[in-house]
Every structure is written in C-alpha cells, then in structure tokens.
Write a protein that holds these residues in place. Structure first.
Motif, PDB file in Angstrom:
ATOM      1  N   UNK A   1       0.831  -1.204   0.000  1.00 47.95           N
ATOM      2  CA  UNK A   1       0.000   0.000   0.000  1.00 47.95           C
ATOM      3  C   UNK A   1       0.871   1.262   0.000  1.00 47.95           C
ATOM      4  N   UNK A   2       1.931   1.237   0.810  1.00 51.48           N
ATOM      5  CA  UNK A   2       2.816   2.403   0.873  1.00 51.48           C
ATOM      6  C   UNK A   2       3.558   2.572  -0.443  1.00 51.48           C
ATOM      7  N   UNK A   3       4.030   1.462  -1.012  1.00 54.64           N
ATOM      8  CA  UNK A   3       4.696   1.523  -2.310  1.00 54.64           C
ATOM      9  C   UNK A   3       3.763   2.131  -3.345  1.00 54.64           C
ATOM     10  N   UNK A   4       2.523   1.663  -3.368  1.00 52.80           N
ATOM     11  CA  UNK A   4       1.554   2.128  -4.362  1.00 52.80           C
ATOM     12  C   UNK A   4       1.270   3.617  -4.225  1.00 52.80           C
ATOM     13  N   UNK A   5       1.003   4.088  -3.021  1.00 48.80           N
ATOM     14  CA  UNK A   5       0.636   5.495  -2.871  1.00 48.80           C
ATOM     15  C   UNK A   5       1.810   6.407  -3.207  1.00 48.80           C
ATOM     16  N   UNK A   6       3.033   6.005  -2.860  1.00 54.25           N
ATOM     17  CA  UNK A   6       4.184   6.837  -3.211  1.00 54.25           C
ATOM     18  C   UNK A   6       4.469   6.776  -4.712  1.00 54.25           C
ATOM     19  N   UNK A   7       4.317   5.614  -5.317  1.00 54.63           N
ATOM     20  CA  UNK A   7       4.583   5.516  -6.757  1.00 54.63           C
ATOM     21  C   UNK A   7       3.567   6.319  -7.567  1.00 54.63           C
ATOM     22  N   UNK A   8       2.364   6.483  -7.052  1.00 56.85           N
ATOM     23  CA  UNK A   8       1.318   7.233  -7.753  1.00 56.85           C
ATOM     24  C   UNK A   8       1.417   8.737  -7.482  1.00 56.85           C
ATOM     25  N   UNK A   9       1.774   9.131  -6.266  1.00 54.81           N
ATOM     26  CA  UNK A   9       1.782  10.565  -5.938  1.00 54.81           C
ATOM     27  C   UNK A   9       3.062  11.278  -6.370  1.00 54.81           C
ATOM     28  N   UNK A  10       4.187  10.592  -6.368  1.00 51.94           N
ATOM     29  CA  UNK A  10       5.461  11.257  -6.686  1.00 51.94           C
ATOM     30  C   UNK A  10       5.478  11.869  -8.094  1.00 51.94           C
ATOM     31  N   UNK A  11       4.969  11.207  -9.134  1.00 49.66           N
ATOM     32  CA  UNK A  11       4.960  11.878 -10.448  1.00 49.66           C
ATOM     33  C   UNK A  11       4.211  13.215 -10.428  1.00 49.66           C
TER      34      UNK A  11
END
Length: 175
Positions: free
Chosen positions: A112-122
């Motif tokens: 979940x943490x990987x997903x939210x950071x991978x989506x928000x960082x761009x």
C-alpha cells in the motif's frame, strides 16, 4: 553484527507498539481504517487511470507516469515478499490492535505504501506545489499500515523508498 540487528529489531518493535498501541483511539480508528485504502490497488489504479484518460495536460502525462510507476513498483515488492517472508506484526506480536479481515501474506515491504508513493510522486514532480498536500497523504497511508497492525515501520519505509525510487525513475526516463 547480529547484535546490531537484534537491537534494531527491538527498537522497531517499540516504535510499532507505540503507534499501534499507545496512539490507538476512536478518532484515528475510524479515519485510518478508511484512509489506508488510498494505497490499495482499486484506488491507486482507478485514480491514475481516470487522470491519465480524462485530465488535461500536464495532468494526463502525470497520470500515465503514475500508472507506469505503479505497475513497475510492484515487481520489486513481489520479489521482496518472496525473498524475505516476514510475518505480519499482528500475527507475530500478541496484543497487537488490528481490524476486520487483516491481510495474512508477508509484510515486507508494504504494498500500500509503495503504491501510494509511486502514484503521488509523479504529480509532485510535475507540480511541486502539490507536495504540500500529496506527501502528507502518502505518509498517512504509510502510518495507517503500522497503526492497523499490518506492517512494521521498516516495511513502510521500504515501501516508501521503492515507490519513490520507481516513480523518480519513471519520470526521469519518460519519453
């Protein structure tokens, strides 16, 4: 060296118990139980795709980057879960607070943490002003994973590093 890791693990368990135990209250229980889903597959895929398909530029481009980063980031997560089959804290530590239908697969790293950071960082990279809103949201999702008894702090930290790194790479190498 093994003594160092034993101390590190004990320190991490103290942090976990403080977040999962001492911070528990009605207000956070309700909010974090629902906010944690912002890092789930349904939410991250749906939001990224909707932005990629229907938003104007430069958001459309960021949406496609988020989709790519999300897909790519789960490769190292799946590999790490196989290579390091860490038992979830609520299964390993008696007295852990958890909620209905907790996950039972391996805990390292936090997907979940990987997903939210991978989506928000761009989006943070395309419009740095959004960092003020998106970084706290991503951090709260990571925090919620510990609060809900599903991950240790190092699981969340690893997920944030993987998601952020993959997102940076995706944006850097985007055609």
């Amino acid at each position: 060296m093994s003594r160092f890791f034993v101390r590190l693990q004990a320190f991490e368990q103290k942090i976990f118990m403080w977040i999962n135990g001492r911070l528990h209250n009605r207000f956070l229980n309700f909010r974090l139980y629902y906010l944690t889903h912002m890092g789930g597959a349904t939410f991250t895929i749906a939001v990224s795709l909707l932005i990629a398909l229907f938003a104007p530029e430069p958001w459309k481009q960021a949406g496609y980057m988020a989709c790519a980063a999300l897909a790519i980031s789960h490769i190292p997560v799946a590999a790490a879960k196989k290579l390091y089959p860490r038992i979830r804290p609520y299964l390993a530590m008696p007295g852990t607070n958890t909620f209905r239908n907790p996950l039972s697969d391996h805990s390292f790293p936090s997907g979940h943490t990987t997903a939210i950071f991978s989506v928000t960082v761009p989006f943070m990279m395309i419009a740095p002003g959004l960092t003020i809103a998106l970084l706290p949201i991503a951090s709260i999702v990571g925090f919620s994973r510990i609060y809900l008894g599903l991950h240790y702090p190092s699981d969340v930290l690893a997920g944030a590093v993987i998601g952020t790194s993959v997102a940076f790479g995706t944006v850097a190498f985007w055609p």
